[in-house]
Design a protein around this motif. Structure first.
Motif: not given
Ligand code: NOJ
Length: 565
Positions: A65, A171, A212-213, A279, A360, A427
């Motif tokens: 990611y 993150f 993602d996000v 997501e 996950h 995982r």
């Molecule tokens: C959401 C993902 O599902 C997760 O696994 C990841 O760590 C974060 N976004 C950052 O990309």
């Protein structure tokens, strides 16, 4: 209804975490060739679409990611040629392919960020979120621009001493956030999306993206402080210290989602729409806004058909904003009943529901609710109205692995040890057979194989008609056989509110066919009323497919599907 026959409405999505699915070269990490070798299993299981977590070139600070190149494959996972082989084989087996796409942030090793951090006047400086230190005393690196926090603990700002500014990261510090207000960033990401939409034999490419996000893409233009969270507890993640008012779900996000959707729509063809799954972790009323707003439905001659009775509005957002509420709900019939009603009621006209029980980032289903209720939960997931997403291994009843301290991999755990942030347990490698490494690898697996894996392997469960795998296969087959389950309405959902009755009940119907669901989530036998019909399937494999009339006495934690007369 306009949306009635879209492939993604009828599909069951299966998530593969590629590091953990199947290793083909003995390095202990799963790869694309490994997935190819298991496609027959997935087609046989009866799922329709694969979503594969990231396999882009990456330093793997967050296991993919953190993307260093949006248009390639990390050698750990294989090559673009392996991707081509994977998508070709998947399509040949009738499986759709959904790519995990990470638009919010890149790796700090991505050439865009390397350029951006090289000087304050680099043309790509504005591609990321750079801010001066706050005014005040003390060294610059201690004067954070504001109070924004990283989801993985600590401030969302890292100081770059060469250029004297901070950059923002939702993150890890190795995952700088892109500046989605910058038009060049949008164009660059859209071009990467096009790459995958066109990649593969015949130029058909991927069938969609899991974004993602998605709800984090845009941050407050004024970089205002987030308000404090009165409910925060010292022993939880430091991220919860404030409420993400200015860092999440900003109104401008919907415009970007609409732009992404319009790009995807430009690729619709005879094989169907390209899908956007978002997501999104938000309360229901905010989540459903990600379906977008209604846009006119035009005929090819340009006439607006929106108000013609047979056509429902076309929405311009994600077709499936992930609904994670079943993961968060208390496992109680009234709470789930209420959730189903609230979600269905909140859905805008023309929207299609979806449900998820694991991924996950979340403790595994069988660990959360226990092995027996995990069977009832499977029946729930696969009989609710909407597109279900399964997490690899849940179909075997896999539980969270136990990860020894010195084998922890997840940065979320390493940054904030011991408060339950770690995602390694969910995982652990897929459990194929009863050999030493569960058939996952001939080498040393990157995460330990679960201790009890022999209880839950494909090899063991394949032969056992009472296994979780047989239940999933049975449920997936029933969905295909009964349009009421696939596309029918849902109604008469009970109990709700504060009822203590532990049997969750609902009906599905497509007009011609009516199906009753009765799921006893309690520890005691329960009698639930039921019109006359025939039991099609029970979570209790020893129950005979008998006729019922007036009522069914359910075993503890038993669920049944009844085809009504
Ligand atoms: C959401 C993902 O599902 C997760 O696994 C990841 O760590 C974060 N976004 C950052 O990309």
């Amino acid at each position: 209804m306009d949306t009635q026959d879209k492939w993604w409405q009828k599909a069951v999505v299966y998530q593969i975490y590629p590091r953990s699915f199947q290793d083909s070269n003995g390095d202990g990490v799963g790869d694309l060739a490994g997935i190819v070798s298991r496609l027959g299993y997935l087609a046989g299981l009866g799922v329709d679409a694969l979503w594969v977590s990231p396999f882009y070139p990456s330093p793997m600070a967050d296991f993919g990611y953190d993307v260093a190149d949006y248009c390639n494959v990390d050698p750990l996972f294989g090559s673009l040629a392996d991707f081509d082989a994977l998508i070709a084989r998947a399509h040949a087996l009738g499986l759709k392919f959904i790519l995990d796409f990470v638009p919010n942030h890149t790796s700090d090793q991505h050439p865009w960020f390397i350029e951006s951090r090289s000087s304050r006047d680099n043309p790509k400086r504005d591609w990321y979120l750079w801010r001066d230190p706050a005014s005040g005393d003390g060294p610059a690196e201690t004067r954070l621009p504001n109070n924004w926090m990283s989801h993985f603990g600590g401030p969302a700002w890292t100081f770059d001493s060469d250029t004297g500014q901070f950059y923002m990261h939702s993150f890890l510090a190795q995952q700088p956030d892109l500046n989605w207000r910058n038009r060049e960033v949008r164009a660059a990401i859209f071009s990467a999306m096009r790459f995958w939409l066109e990649r593969g034999p015949g130029g058909r490419g991927v069938d969609g993206f899991r974004m993602d996000v998605l709800w984090l893409l845009i941050k407050d233009e004024l970089f205002r402080d987030n308000p404090p969270n009165p409910g925060w507890q010292e022993d939880s993640s430091s991220f919860g210290r404030s409420l993400p008012l200015y860092t999440a779900n900003r109104p401008e996000t919907h415009q970007i989602v609409a732009e992404m959707r319009s790009l995807l729509d430009s690729y619709s063809d005879s094989a169907g729409e390209r899908l956007m799954i978002g997501e999104i972790y938000l309360p229901i009323d905010e989540l459903v806004q990600y379906y977008g707003s209604s846009v006119p439905v035009l005929r090819s001659d340009g006439r607006d058909l929106t108000n013609v009775a047979i056509t429902s509005p076309r929405l311009n957002g994600a077709q499936l904003p992930f609904n994670f509420h079943l993961i968060q709900a208390p496992w109680k019939a009234s709470a789930i009943g209420q959730l189903i009603r609230d979600y269905e009621a909140a859905m805008p006209p023309g929207a299609w529901p979806n449900w998820v029980l694991g991924n996950h980032d979340q403790t595994r289903l069988a660990t959360r609710v226990g092995p027996e209720l995990a069977r009832t939960a499977a029946m729930l997931l696969l009989t609710l109205r909407g597109t279900p997403t399964l997490y690899y291994g849940d179909e075997l009843g896999m539980t969270d692995g136990i990860i020894p301290q010195d084998e922890i991999q997840d940065p979320a755990e390493k940054n904030q040890p011991g408060i339950g942030m770690g995602r390694d347990p969910e995982r652990t490698p897929m459990q194929w057979d009863n050999s030493a490494s569960a058939g996952f690898t001939t080498g040393s697996p990157w995460l330990p194989i679960a201790h009890d894996f022999r209880l839950h392997t494909v090899e063991t469960e394949d032969r056992d008609h009472a296994s979780m795998l047989s239940l999933y296969r049975g449920l997936l087959a029933l969905r295909r056989e009964h349009t009421a389950l696939l596309l029918g309405e849902i109604y008469d959902v009970t109990p709700a509110g504060d009822s203590e009755f532990p049997v969750l009940a609902y009906r599905r119907s497509d007009g011609a066919e009516r199906i009753q669901l009765l799921l006893n989530l309690g520890e005691e036998p329960q009698t639930a009323s039921c019109l006359a019909g025939r039991i099609l399937l029970s979570t209790n494999a020893s129950r005979a497919p008998v006729r019922v009339s007036g009522g069914v006495t359910l075993d503890p934690r038993e669920g049944v599907i009844v085809l009504l007369d």
